[in-house]
Design a protein around this motif. Structure first.
Motif, PDB file in Angstrom:
ATOM      1  N   SER A 199      -1.318  57.091  23.036  1.00  0.00           N
ATOM      2  CA  SER A 199      -2.173  56.374  23.986  1.00  0.00           C
ATOM      3  C   SER A 199      -1.357  55.413  24.830  1.00  0.00           C
ATOM      4  O   SER A 199      -1.566  55.281  26.034  1.00  0.00           O
ATOM      5  CB  SER A 199      -3.264  55.602  23.238  1.00  0.00           C
ATOM      6  OG  SER A 199      -4.111  56.483  22.558  1.00  0.00           O
TER       7      SER A 199
ATOM      8  N   PHE B 123      -3.232  57.894  12.746  1.00  0.00           N
ATOM      9  CA  PHE B 123      -3.583  56.759  13.601  1.00  0.00           C
ATOM     10  C   PHE B 123      -2.361  56.272  14.367  1.00  0.00           C
ATOM     11  O   PHE B 123      -2.442  55.907  15.529  1.00  0.00           O
ATOM     12  CB  PHE B 123      -4.157  55.608  12.761  1.00  0.00           C
ATOM     13  CG  PHE B 123      -5.623  55.759  12.470  1.00  0.00           C
ATOM     14  CD1 PHE B 123      -6.551  55.760  13.500  1.00  0.00           C
ATOM     15  CD2 PHE B 123      -6.075  55.901  11.177  1.00  0.00           C
ATOM     16  CE1 PHE B 123      -7.901  55.896  13.237  1.00  0.00           C
ATOM     17  CE2 PHE B 123      -7.423  56.036  10.907  1.00  0.00           C
ATOM     18  CZ  PHE B 123      -8.338  56.036  11.939  1.00  0.00           C
TER      19      PHE B 123
ATOM     20  N   GLU C  44      -9.521  48.029  16.492  1.00  0.00           N
ATOM     21  CA  GLU C  44      -9.533  48.537  17.857  1.00  0.00           C
ATOM     22  C   GLU C  44      -8.296  47.981  18.554  1.00  0.00           C
ATOM     23  O   GLU C  44      -7.975  46.799  18.411  1.00  0.00           O
ATOM     24  CB  GLU C  44     -10.793  48.084  18.596  1.00  0.00           C
ATOM     25  CG  GLU C  44     -10.841  48.534  20.053  1.00  0.00           C
ATOM     26  CD  GLU C  44     -12.005  47.940  20.822  1.00  0.00           C
ATOM     27  OE1 GLU C  44     -12.154  48.279  22.012  1.00  0.00           O
ATOM     28  OE2 GLU C  44     -12.749  47.118  20.245  1.00  0.00           O
TER      29      GLU C  44
ATOM     30  N   HIS D 138      -1.655  58.674  17.185  1.00  0.00           N
ATOM     31  CA  HIS D 138      -2.686  58.483  18.205  1.00  0.00           C
ATOM     32  C   HIS D 138      -2.414  57.224  19.018  1.00  0.00           C
ATOM     33  O   HIS D 138      -2.507  57.216  20.246  1.00  0.00           O
ATOM     34  CB  HIS D 138      -4.054  58.389  17.518  1.00  0.00           C
ATOM     35  CG  HIS D 138      -5.197  58.276  18.484  1.00  0.00           C
ATOM     36  ND1 HIS D 138      -6.424  57.783  18.122  1.00  0.00           N
ATOM     37  CD2 HIS D 138      -5.297  58.574  19.801  1.00  0.00           C
ATOM     38  CE1 HIS D 138      -7.233  57.791  19.163  1.00  0.00           C
ATOM     39  NE2 HIS D 138      -6.561  58.263  20.196  1.00  0.00           N
ATOM     40  N   PHE D 139      -2.024  56.158  18.320  1.00  0.00           N
ATOM     41  CA  PHE D 139      -1.752  54.878  18.984  1.00  0.00           C
ATOM     42  C   PHE D 139      -0.567  55.009  19.941  1.00  0.00           C
ATOM     43  O   PHE D 139      -0.629  54.608  21.095  1.00  0.00           O
ATOM     44  CB  PHE D 139      -1.471  53.815  17.917  1.00  0.00           C
ATOM     45  CG  PHE D 139      -0.989  52.506  18.471  1.00  0.00           C
ATOM     46  CD1 PHE D 139      -1.875  51.636  19.078  1.00  0.00           C
ATOM     47  CD2 PHE D 139       0.344  52.151  18.382  1.00  0.00           C
ATOM     48  CE1 PHE D 139      -1.441  50.430  19.589  1.00  0.00           C
ATOM     49  CE2 PHE D 139       0.784  50.952  18.890  1.00  0.00           C
ATOM     50  CZ  PHE D 139      -0.113  50.093  19.491  1.00  0.00           C
TER      51      PHE D 139
ATOM     52  N   THR E  13      -1.399  43.594  24.587  1.00  0.00           N
ATOM     53  CA  THR E  13      -2.069  44.525  23.689  1.00  0.00           C
ATOM     54  C   THR E  13      -2.732  43.741  22.566  1.00  0.00           C
ATOM     55  O   THR E  13      -2.068  42.947  21.890  1.00  0.00           O
ATOM     56  CB  THR E  13      -1.074  45.537  23.089  1.00  0.00           C
ATOM     57  OG1 THR E  13      -0.419  46.244  24.149  1.00  0.00           O
ATOM     58  CG2 THR E  13      -1.788  46.534  22.190  1.00  0.00           C
TER      59      THR E  13
ATOM     60  N   LEU F 231      -6.738  50.240  28.307  1.00  0.00           N
ATOM     61  CA  LEU F 231      -6.841  51.412  27.454  1.00  0.00           C
ATOM     62  C   LEU F 231      -7.305  50.975  26.073  1.00  0.00           C
ATOM     63  O   LEU F 231      -7.034  49.862  25.643  1.00  0.00           O
ATOM     64  CB  LEU F 231      -5.486  52.114  27.339  1.00  0.00           C
ATOM     65  CG  LEU F 231      -4.825  52.557  28.648  1.00  0.00           C
ATOM     66  CD1 LEU F 231      -3.421  53.063  28.382  1.00  0.00           C
ATOM     67  CD2 LEU F 231      -5.657  53.635  29.318  1.00  0.00           C
ATOM     68  N   SER F 232      -7.996  51.861  25.381  1.00  0.00           N
ATOM     69  CA  SER F 232      -8.491  51.524  24.050  1.00  0.00           C
ATOM     70  C   SER F 232      -8.224  52.668  23.089  1.00  0.00           C
ATOM     71  O   SER F 232      -8.445  53.835  23.415  1.00  0.00           O
ATOM     72  CB  SER F 232      -9.994  51.221  24.098  1.00  0.00           C
ATOM     73  OG  SER F 232     -10.483  50.904  22.807  1.00  0.00           O
ATOM     74  N   THR F 233      -7.708  52.334  21.917  1.00  0.00           N
ATOM     75  CA  THR F 233      -7.501  53.312  20.854  1.00  0.00           C
ATOM     76  C   THR F 233      -7.750  52.594  19.532  1.00  0.00           C
ATOM     77  O   THR F 233      -8.418  51.565  19.505  1.00  0.00           O
ATOM     78  CB  THR F 233      -6.084  53.917  20.932  1.00  0.00           C
ATOM     79  OG1 THR F 233      -5.936  54.913  19.931  1.00  0.00           O
ATOM     80  CG2 THR F 233      -5.010  52.860  20.779  1.00  0.00           C
ATOM     81  N   SER F 234      -7.244  53.116  18.430  1.00  0.00           N
ATOM     82  CA  SER F 234      -7.474  52.466  17.145  1.00  0.00           C
ATOM     83  C   SER F 234      -6.288  52.688  16.221  1.00  0.00           C
ATOM     84  O   SER F 234      -5.479  53.593  16.419  1.00  0.00           O
ATOM     85  CB  SER F 234      -8.756  52.995  16.489  1.00  0.00           C
ATOM     86  OG  SER F 234      -8.650  54.385  16.234  1.00  0.00           O
TER      87      SER F 234
END
Length: 246
Positions: A13, A6, A38, A9-10, A73, A26-29
């Protein structure tokens, strides 16, 4: 390992979005010991926002609206409830930002644990907490802004005992107030018409709140608290913070 994925990934992004000339959302987790958030990013501001209680839906709506108009953010918990599931029990996600707070949170709904398992759970939270806070906390003087709602009689009087300074407007509802941990931020905010509380000294007992974790780490922290359902009020208070502290 899952938390590391995670984290990667964050970060990827954010990097992919950093080259945009025109800011876009933008959206990620990201995950903290299985507690999912989220992550919504707009532009390049160092300000961070967090919504921790899933039943405080006005705060969620206010924050999403704010991110459509201002850079920053936001970390939005993926839950509809105040407590979240963790290791066959449930915990308040705003009570696990210290080991002592986590201990009380884990025992609240599950008083008895098998030998050794409680310490294992605490150790896991300790390890993953540091990783999550590294992602969450802003740098370069940025601000961490939390949004909360109340609906059970809670008001600023509940906080006065641990405040070092207060600026109370009798015309404002005592259930709508702002807590900050930086004295300079308090001075800037107290010239407005909202109720402002300064909590810049750690309490005798750390209850695991995010505010105390921010204070321990030298992070400027602001909590915007309003009555549940008072969306317009919380939007205005977010704008007020934006104008006064940025």
């Amino acid at each position: 390992m899952l938390n590391r994925l995670f984290y990667i990934h964050f970060i990827m992004s954010l990097l992919l979005g950093s080259g945009k000339e025109k800011p876009q959302i933008l959206s990620t987790s990201v995950s903290f010991s299985g507690i999912e958030f989220e992550v919504v990013k707009n532009g390049e501001s160092n300000n961070r926002y967090i919504w921790l209680h899933g039943d405080e839906r006005t705060a969620n709506m206010a924050l999403r609206h704010h991110l459509n108009h201002y850079d920053g953010t936001a970390f939005l918990i993926k839950s509809d409830e105040r407590e979240v599931v963790y290791q066959n029990t449930k915990i308040d996600p705003n009570r696990i930002f210290s080991r002592s707070g986590s201990l009380r949170a884990l025992k609240k709904f599950r008083p008895k644990w098998a030998p050794g398992t409680l310490n294992e759970a605490l150790d896991e939270l300790d390890q993953n907490r540091e990783q999550f806070l590294t992602i969450l906390f802003p740098d370069s003087g940025g601000i961490l802004i939390a949004v909360h709602n109340n609906f059970r009689g809670y008001n600023l009087k509940s906080e006065l005992e641990i405040c070092t300074k207060v600026s109370v407007n009798p015309k404002e509802n005592p259930r709508d107030f702002i807590i900050c941990t930086d004295p300079d931020d308090f001075d800037k905010l107290s010239v407005g018409h909202y109720n402002i509380l300064l909590q810049d000294q750690p309490p005798k007992e750390d209850d695991g709140s995010l505010s105390w974790a921010a204070l321990r780490n030298g992070i400027r922290y602001v909590n915007i608290e309003t009555r549940l359902g008072w969306l317009s009020q919380q939007k205005k208070m977010l704008e007020f913070i934006e104008e006064r502290l940025n």
